[in-house]
Design a protein around this motif. Structure first.
Motif, PDB file in Angstrom:
ATOM      1  N   ILE A  69       0.969  -1.492  -0.057  1.00  0.00           N
ATOM      2  CA  ILE A  69      -0.002   0.136   0.135  1.00  0.00           C
ATOM      3  C   ILE A  69       0.927   1.167   0.011  1.00  0.00           C
ATOM      4  CG2 ILE A  69      -1.845   1.073   1.302  1.00  0.00           C
ATOM      5  CD1 ILE A  69      -2.592  -1.576   2.447  1.00  0.00           C
ATOM      6  N   VAL A  70       0.949   1.891  -1.251  1.00  0.00           N
ATOM      7  CA  VAL A  70       2.216   2.759  -1.342  1.00  0.00           C
ATOM      8  C   VAL A  70       1.853   4.233  -1.799  1.00  0.00           C
ATOM      9  CG1 VAL A  70       3.975   2.929  -2.848  1.00  0.00           C
ATOM     10  CG2 VAL A  70       3.298   0.603  -2.516  1.00  0.00           C
ATOM     11  N   GLY A  71       2.628   5.242  -0.995  1.00  0.00           N
ATOM     12  CA  GLY A  71       2.361   6.512  -1.061  1.00  0.00           C
ATOM     13  C   GLY A  71       3.395   7.114  -1.974  1.00  0.00           C
ATOM     14  N   THR A  72       3.101   7.588  -3.052  1.00  0.00           N
ATOM     15  CA  THR A  72       4.291   8.118  -4.029  1.00  0.00           C
ATOM     16  C   THR A  72       4.814   9.514  -3.909  1.00  0.00           C
ATOM     17  OG1 THR A  72       2.800   8.696  -5.748  1.00  0.00           O
ATOM     18  CG2 THR A  72       3.771   6.377  -5.578  1.00  0.00           C
ATOM     19  N   GLY A  73       4.172  10.101  -2.920  1.00  0.00           N
ATOM     20  CA  GLY A  73       4.745  11.686  -2.500  1.00  0.00           C
ATOM     21  C   GLY A  73       4.044  12.656  -3.231  1.00  0.00           C
ATOM     22  N   PRO A  74       4.291  13.795  -3.350  1.00  0.00           N
ATOM     23  CA  PRO A  74       3.498  14.759  -3.822  1.00  0.00           C
ATOM     24  C   PRO A  74       3.326  14.813  -5.492  1.00  0.00           C
ATOM     25  CG  PRO A  74       5.511  15.894  -2.919  1.00  0.00           C
ATOM     26  CD  PRO A  74       5.468  14.420  -2.588  1.00  0.00           C
ATOM     27  N   GLY A  75       4.428  14.213  -6.254  1.00  0.00           N
ATOM     28  CA  GLY A  75       4.178  14.442  -7.546  1.00  0.00           C
ATOM     29  C   GLY A  75       5.670  14.246  -8.191  1.00  0.00           C
ATOM     30  N   ASP A  76       6.591  14.951  -7.854  1.00  0.00           N
ATOM     31  CA  ASP A  76       7.899  15.137  -8.426  1.00  0.00           C
ATOM     32  C   ASP A  76       8.597  13.631  -8.019  1.00  0.00           C
ATOM     33  OD1 ASP A  76      10.672  15.308  -8.837  1.00  0.00           O
ATOM     34  OD2 ASP A  76      10.759  17.571  -8.282  1.00  0.00           O
ATOM     35  N   LEU A  77       9.085  13.028  -8.997  1.00  0.00           N
ATOM     36  CA  LEU A  77       9.977  11.684  -8.475  1.00  0.00           C
ATOM     37  C   LEU A  77      10.924  11.888  -7.611  1.00  0.00           C
ATOM     38  CD1 LEU A  77       9.358   9.677 -11.715  1.00  0.00           C
ATOM     39  CD2 LEU A  77       7.720   9.852  -9.844  1.00  0.00           C
ATOM     40  N   ASP A  78      11.258  13.142  -7.470  1.00  0.00           N
ATOM     41  CA  ASP A  78      12.565  13.004  -6.390  1.00  0.00           C
ATOM     42  C   ASP A  78      12.145  13.060  -5.011  1.00  0.00           C
ATOM     43  OD1 ASP A  78      14.853  13.923  -8.030  1.00  0.00           O
ATOM     44  OD2 ASP A  78      14.724  15.989  -7.709  1.00  0.00           O
TER      45      ASP A  78
ATOM     46  N   GLY B 269      -1.311  25.975  -1.760  1.00  0.00           N
ATOM     47  CA  GLY B 269      -0.433  25.343  -2.793  1.00  0.00           C
ATOM     48  C   GLY B 269      -1.076  24.436  -3.682  1.00  0.00           C
ATOM     49  N   ARG B 270      -0.963  24.792  -5.068  1.00  0.00           N
ATOM     50  CA  ARG B 270      -1.528  23.797  -5.817  1.00  0.00           C
ATOM     51  C   ARG B 270      -0.538  23.234  -6.742  1.00  0.00           C
ATOM     52  NH1 ARG B 270      -3.598  23.754 -11.235  1.00  0.00           N
ATOM     53  NH2 ARG B 270      -5.556  22.996 -11.264  1.00  0.00           N
ATOM     54  N   GLN B 271      -0.801  22.069  -6.981  1.00  0.00           N
ATOM     55  CA  GLN B 271      -0.120  20.793  -7.654  1.00  0.00           C
ATOM     56  C   GLN B 271       1.442  20.956  -7.150  1.00  0.00           C
ATOM     57  OE1 GLN B 271      -1.467  18.761  -9.423  1.00  0.00           O
ATOM     58  NE2 GLN B 271      -2.698  19.546 -11.163  1.00  0.00           N
ATOM     59  N   LEU B 272       1.453  20.827  -5.809  1.00  0.00           N
ATOM     60  CA  LEU B 272       2.820  21.215  -5.390  1.00  0.00           C
ATOM     61  C   LEU B 272       3.914  20.000  -5.771  1.00  0.00           C
ATOM     62  CD1 LEU B 272       1.441  21.699  -1.764  1.00  0.00           C
ATOM     63  CD2 LEU B 272       2.974  23.049  -2.576  1.00  0.00           C
ATOM     64  N   THR B 273       4.916  20.577  -6.144  1.00  0.00           N
ATOM     65  CA  THR B 273       6.268  20.098  -6.792  1.00  0.00           C
ATOM     66  C   THR B 273       6.210  19.588  -8.043  1.00  0.00           C
ATOM     67  OG1 THR B 273       5.917  17.707  -6.087  1.00  0.00           O
ATOM     68  CG2 THR B 273       6.553  18.896  -4.474  1.00  0.00           C
ATOM     69  N   ARG B 274       4.735  19.628  -8.731  1.00  0.00           N
ATOM     70  CA  ARG B 274       4.549  19.298 -10.150  1.00  0.00           C
ATOM     71  C   ARG B 274       4.834  20.438 -11.131  1.00  0.00           C
ATOM     72  NH1 ARG B 274      -0.995  15.764  -8.888  1.00  0.00           N
ATOM     73  NH2 ARG B 274      -0.155  14.958  -6.996  1.00  0.00           N
ATOM     74  N   ASP B 275       4.895  20.116 -12.460  1.00  0.00           N
ATOM     75  CA  ASP B 275       5.240  21.065 -13.280  1.00  0.00           C
ATOM     76  C   ASP B 275       4.381  22.424 -13.329  1.00  0.00           C
ATOM     77  OD1 ASP B 275       7.210  19.591 -14.372  1.00  0.00           O
ATOM     78  OD2 ASP B 275       6.117  18.505 -15.921  1.00  0.00           O
ATOM     79  N   ASP B 276       3.027  22.317 -12.904  1.00  0.00           N
ATOM     80  CA  ASP B 276       2.227  23.422 -12.835  1.00  0.00           C
ATOM     81  C   ASP B 276       1.936  23.734 -11.518  1.00  0.00           C
ATOM     82  OD1 ASP B 276       1.135  20.928 -12.533  1.00  0.00           O
ATOM     83  OD2 ASP B 276      -0.794  21.446 -13.498  1.00  0.00           O
TER      84      ASP B 276
ATOM     85  N   THR C 141      14.657  10.349   0.410  1.00  0.00           N
ATOM     86  CA  THR C 141      14.172  10.594  -0.898  1.00  0.00           C
ATOM     87  C   THR C 141      15.420  11.040  -1.784  1.00  0.00           C
ATOM     88  OG1 THR C 141      14.114  12.852  -0.432  1.00  0.00           O
ATOM     89  CG2 THR C 141      12.282  11.488   0.056  1.00  0.00           C
ATOM     90  N   PRO C 142      15.367  10.594  -3.086  1.00  0.00           N
ATOM     91  CA  PRO C 142      16.328  11.030  -3.972  1.00  0.00           C
ATOM     92  C   PRO C 142      16.592  12.473  -3.858  1.00  0.00           C
ATOM     93  CG  PRO C 142      14.608   9.620  -5.197  1.00  0.00           C
ATOM     94  CD  PRO C 142      14.099  10.085  -3.700  1.00  0.00           C
ATOM     95  N   LYS C 143      15.759  13.485  -3.627  1.00  0.00           N
ATOM     96  CA  LYS C 143      15.967  14.796  -3.457  1.00  0.00           C
ATOM     97  C   LYS C 143      17.074  15.027  -2.191  1.00  0.00           C
ATOM     98  CE  LYS C 143      15.310  19.222  -3.967  1.00  0.00           C
ATOM     99  NZ  LYS C 143      15.600  19.861  -5.371  1.00  0.00           N
ATOM    100  N   ALA C 144      16.635  14.562  -1.225  1.00  0.00           N
ATOM    101  CA  ALA C 144      17.639  14.521  -0.063  1.00  0.00           C
ATOM    102  C   ALA C 144      19.029  13.921  -0.348  1.00  0.00           C
ATOM    103  CB  ALA C 144      17.113  13.722   1.263  1.00  0.00           C
TER     104      ALA C 144
END
Lengths: 262, 262
Positions: free
Chosen positions: A6-15, A205-212, B18-21
């Protein structure tokens, strides 16, 4: 043994995707997730069987993940952010709980759910992404409140907003508005104005860490639901949170009080 | 441009870094951190200049990180967990704020602090590691309260515990006890027993995700400071949190109420 991550992938940016989350997805044969989340993960999901159900069918998605794992697949049930925070993890355990109680859960193989090896993988939640983008808004005691009254009566939510105001917690509102729901955020604002100054810093904060990504720092009295949508996190400082401007760079932080010791 | 990364490295296991850290640390020449945190990072820190100050000298550590960055170094100021949550990030901004106000900050080059490019990198916090290990304890509205009264008056902390009780938030206590401080946790427990059942599930998580991790699930009435030390997170369910036992596997989760819709 059948396996369910059961996986949380973070806010969006793969970093911000942890190695643990990445590995869980890599070893899975089947992914259960809202399509948008998989898009954010890019080629990490290639070669795996995708199972998607529309937003609003959260119970179905949790049941599907359990059924797939029970049938012998290695499954990742995925959401963005931290899947343990206002997300799918708790649904899996609600279903498991019902099965253990012998209640009807609408699955032919729910008996086998009990044999699944379940592992929950946390992720960076929106409040953390937001706070870090603007400084250190979560620097002292804080809380989160979901403004969605689909599952929680509004009177319970309203009581929590009052409690958070009385306790002077930094507050992050999840699910602040939706297409059908727009009045709760302004009501919450009006309640909090009884407890903390109109000048209290607020992060939108909208679409945090994402391109937009779009970040606006405002004040409590200027917070308005018309500037917020369902992709937005709203975090409200406590009565001591500070806005600072260094050149054209804005920061917001909540002190722990160290400077009193200087 | 001089650069300061303020980096949270997660609960301990590098699978949650995280990769970022990781990247922030990799590109830094100088690391400012309590020694134990660097030990957890292993060879990631090799070849870099370490700057350590004892626990308790948090202001000195934040000032040192700013001074090093102001002198042209690329610096990572590091703590475990999320550095924005009860950790060093907010101190950096407190110091920056004082400098912007022209106050004395005990640095020869504090004027150059204002030119530093600062980036905060969030990490998985202990409450998230703990909740995921036992299921989904943070599944509904929650708060965090630090029980350390070094910087916050006890009456403020006590008020927050009452507010969290009234609002029926899941509560994570950070800094539950220390070598010199042991009575606050039991006092907090006694306050909460006025608001929620004695049978409320409680997570006691020590050294979460690390080699010597120890997790105990108990109930609110049995919570005792003698079972807790400064490496421990204590998270307390809300009045609806559920303990379930599947074979010999224990889970704790806080429902959002989906099962009412089944």
């Amino acid at each position: 043994m059948s396996k369910l991550f059961i996986v949380g992938t973070g806010p969006g940016d793969l970093d911000f995707l942890t190695p643990k989350a990445k590995h869980s997805i890599e070893v899975s044969t089947d992914l259960v997730a809202y399509g948008l989340y998989l898009d954010l993960l890019g080629n990490l999901c290639e070669g795996k069987t995708h199972h998607d159900l529309p937003l609003g069918e959260e119970i179905g998605r949790a049941r599907l993940a359990l059924d797939l794992a029970a049938s012998g697949k290695t499954v990742s049930l995925i959401s963005s952010g931290d899947i343990g925070i206002y997300a799918m993890a708790t649904l899996v355990f609600e279903l498991l709980d019902l099965e253990l109680q012998g209640k009807e859960v609408d699955s032919n193989i729910s008996k086998q759910w009990l044999d699944i090896d379940i592992e929950v993988v946390p992720g960076i939640s929106a409040m953390q992404a937001g706070a870090s983008r603007v400084g250190a808004l979560l620097g002292h005691d804080f809380c989160t409140i979901s403004l969605s009254d689909l599952l929680t009566p509004w009177q319970t939510i309203e009581k929590r907003i009052h409690s958070a105001g009385q306790g002077d917690f930094v507050i992050s509102f999840y699910n602040p508005v939706s297409k059908k729901r727009d009045w709760q955020l302004n009501t919450a604002r009006d309640i909090l104005l009884k407890y903390r100054p109109a000048s209290t810093p607020v992060l939108i904060g909208r679409q945090l860490t994402r391109d937009d990504e779009k970040i606006v720092i405002t004040t409590l009295d200027k917070l308005d639901a018309k500037d917020v949508d369902m992709f937005t996190l709203v975090s409200i400082g406590n009565s001591e949170s500070r806005y600072i401007l260094n050149g054209n760079k804005e920061w917001v932080y909540t002190p722990r009080g160290y400077s009193k010791k200087l």
